[in-house]
Motif scaffolding. Structure first.
Motif, PDB file in Angstrom:
ATOM      1  N   THR A   1      39.927  33.486  41.133  1.00  0.00           N
ATOM      2  CA  THR A   1      40.246  33.157  42.529  1.00  0.00           C
ATOM      3  C   THR A   1      40.228  31.646  42.780  1.00  0.00           C
ATOM      4  O   THR A   1      40.932  31.170  43.666  1.00  0.00           O
ATOM      5  N   ASP A   2      39.458  30.905  42.000  1.00  0.00           N
ATOM      6  CA  ASP A   2      39.445  29.442  42.134  1.00  0.00           C
ATOM      7  C   ASP A   2      40.711  28.791  41.583  1.00  0.00           C
ATOM      8  O   ASP A   2      41.085  27.705  42.007  1.00  0.00           O
ATOM      9  N   ASN A   3      41.363  29.463  40.630  1.00  0.00           N
ATOM     10  CA  ASN A   3      42.498  28.853  39.939  1.00  0.00           C
ATOM     11  C   ASN A   3      43.852  29.476  40.256  1.00  0.00           C
ATOM     12  O   ASN A   3      44.879  28.911  39.896  1.00  0.00           O
ATOM     13  N   TYR A   4      43.841  30.627  40.888  1.00  0.00           N
ATOM     14  CA  TYR A   4      45.089  31.321  41.196  1.00  0.00           C
ATOM     15  C   TYR A   4      45.074  31.815  42.635  1.00  0.00           C
ATOM     16  O   TYR A   4      44.014  32.093  43.192  1.00  0.00           O
ATOM     17  N   ASP A   5      46.250  31.951  43.194  1.00  0.00           N
ATOM     18  CA  ASP A   5      46.399  32.516  44.530  1.00  0.00           C
ATOM     19  C   ASP A   5      46.432  34.034  44.375  1.00  0.00           C
ATOM     20  O   ASP A   5      47.500  34.641  44.253  1.00  0.00           O
ATOM     21  N   VAL A   6      45.241  34.623  44.329  1.00  0.00           N
ATOM     22  CA  VAL A   6      45.110  36.054  44.065  1.00  0.00           C
ATOM     23  C   VAL A   6      44.037  36.620  44.989  1.00  0.00           C
ATOM     24  O   VAL A   6      43.021  35.970  45.251  1.00  0.00           O
ATOM     25  N   GLU A   7      44.283  37.820  45.475  1.00  0.00           N
ATOM     26  CA  GLU A   7      43.288  38.485  46.312  1.00  0.00           C
ATOM     27  C   GLU A   7      42.089  38.877  45.464  1.00  0.00           C
ATOM     28  O   GLU A   7      42.222  39.213  44.284  1.00  0.00           O
ATOM     29  N   ARG A   8      40.919  38.867  46.087  1.00  0.00           N
ATOM     30  CA  ARG A   8      39.696  39.156  45.358  1.00  0.00           C
ATOM     31  C   ARG A   8      39.742  40.520  44.678  1.00  0.00           C
ATOM     32  O   ARG A   8      39.307  40.672  43.539  1.00  0.00           O
ATOM     33  N   GLN A   9      40.262  41.548  45.353  1.00  0.00           N
ATOM     34  CA  GLN A   9      40.303  42.891  44.771  1.00  0.00           C
ATOM     35  C   GLN A   9      41.185  42.935  43.528  1.00  0.00           C
ATOM     36  O   GLN A   9      40.844  43.583  42.541  1.00  0.00           O
ATOM     37  N   VAL A  10      42.302  42.227  43.560  1.00  0.00           N
ATOM     38  CA  VAL A  10      43.183  42.156  42.386  1.00  0.00           C
ATOM     39  C   VAL A  10      42.461  41.424  41.255  1.00  0.00           C
ATOM     40  O   VAL A  10      42.488  41.859  40.101  1.00  0.00           O
ATOM     41  N   ALA A  11      41.784  40.320  41.582  1.00  0.00           N
ATOM     42  CA  ALA A  11      41.028  39.563  40.582  1.00  0.00           C
ATOM     43  C   ALA A  11      39.914  40.421  39.987  1.00  0.00           C
ATOM     44  O   ALA A  11      39.666  40.370  38.775  1.00  0.00           O
ATOM     45  N   LEU A  12      39.260  41.221  40.812  1.00  0.00           N
ATOM     46  CA  LEU A  12      38.197  42.096  40.331  1.00  0.00           C
ATOM     47  C   LEU A  12      38.735  43.126  39.345  1.00  0.00           C
ATOM     48  O   LEU A  12      38.167  43.341  38.266  1.00  0.00           O
ATOM     49  N   THR A  13      39.841  43.757  39.693  1.00  0.00           N
ATOM     50  CA  THR A  13      40.465  44.732  38.793  1.00  0.00           C
ATOM     51  C   THR A  13      40.858  44.083  37.476  1.00  0.00           C
ATOM     52  O   THR A  13      40.591  44.624  36.397  1.00  0.00           O
ATOM     53  N   ASP A  14      41.485  42.916  37.565  1.00  0.00           N
ATOM     54  CA  ASP A  14      41.894  42.189  36.358  1.00  0.00           C
ATOM     55  C   ASP A  14      40.692  41.785  35.518  1.00  0.00           C
ATOM     56  O   ASP A  14      40.727  41.858  34.282  1.00  0.00           O
TER      57      ASP A  14
END
Length: 88
Positions: free
Chosen positions: A60-73
């Motif tokens: 989330t610090d390096n990409y424009d991504v929602e937290r839930q998507v980042a968590l899944t990834d």
């Protein structure tokens, strides 16, 4: 979770790969390719214990991504690390 000792990231022909350092150099029978995101995560988390929330923070610090998507990834990425036996 922590990356196992003996694995290094190297750039080969424009690609980032994880190789296991052998007694007399790299063991090229064990090479794992990294995409840009996996390389970033490896560099950011190398040398320390980390949990899923640490991976989410890097994403989330390096990409424009929602937290839930980042968590899944992050969960999927960590499972792949375990499958490849790269972490302890």
């Amino acid at each position: 979770m922590k990356f196992k000792e003996g694995y290094k990231v190297r750039e080969m022909a424009g690609e980032y790969v994880i190789i296991k350092q052998g007694r007399y150099g790299a063991d090229m029978t064990r090479v794992i390719a990294l995409n840009a995101t996996s390389n970033l995560l490896w560099q950011e988390l190398q040398g320390r214990d980390f949990e899923v929330e640490d991976v989410v923070k890097v994403l989330t610090d390096n990409y424009d991504v929602e937290r839930q998507v980042a968590l899944t990834d992050a969960i999927e990425w960590m499972a792949k690390l375990e499958e490849a036996d790269l972490v302890e």
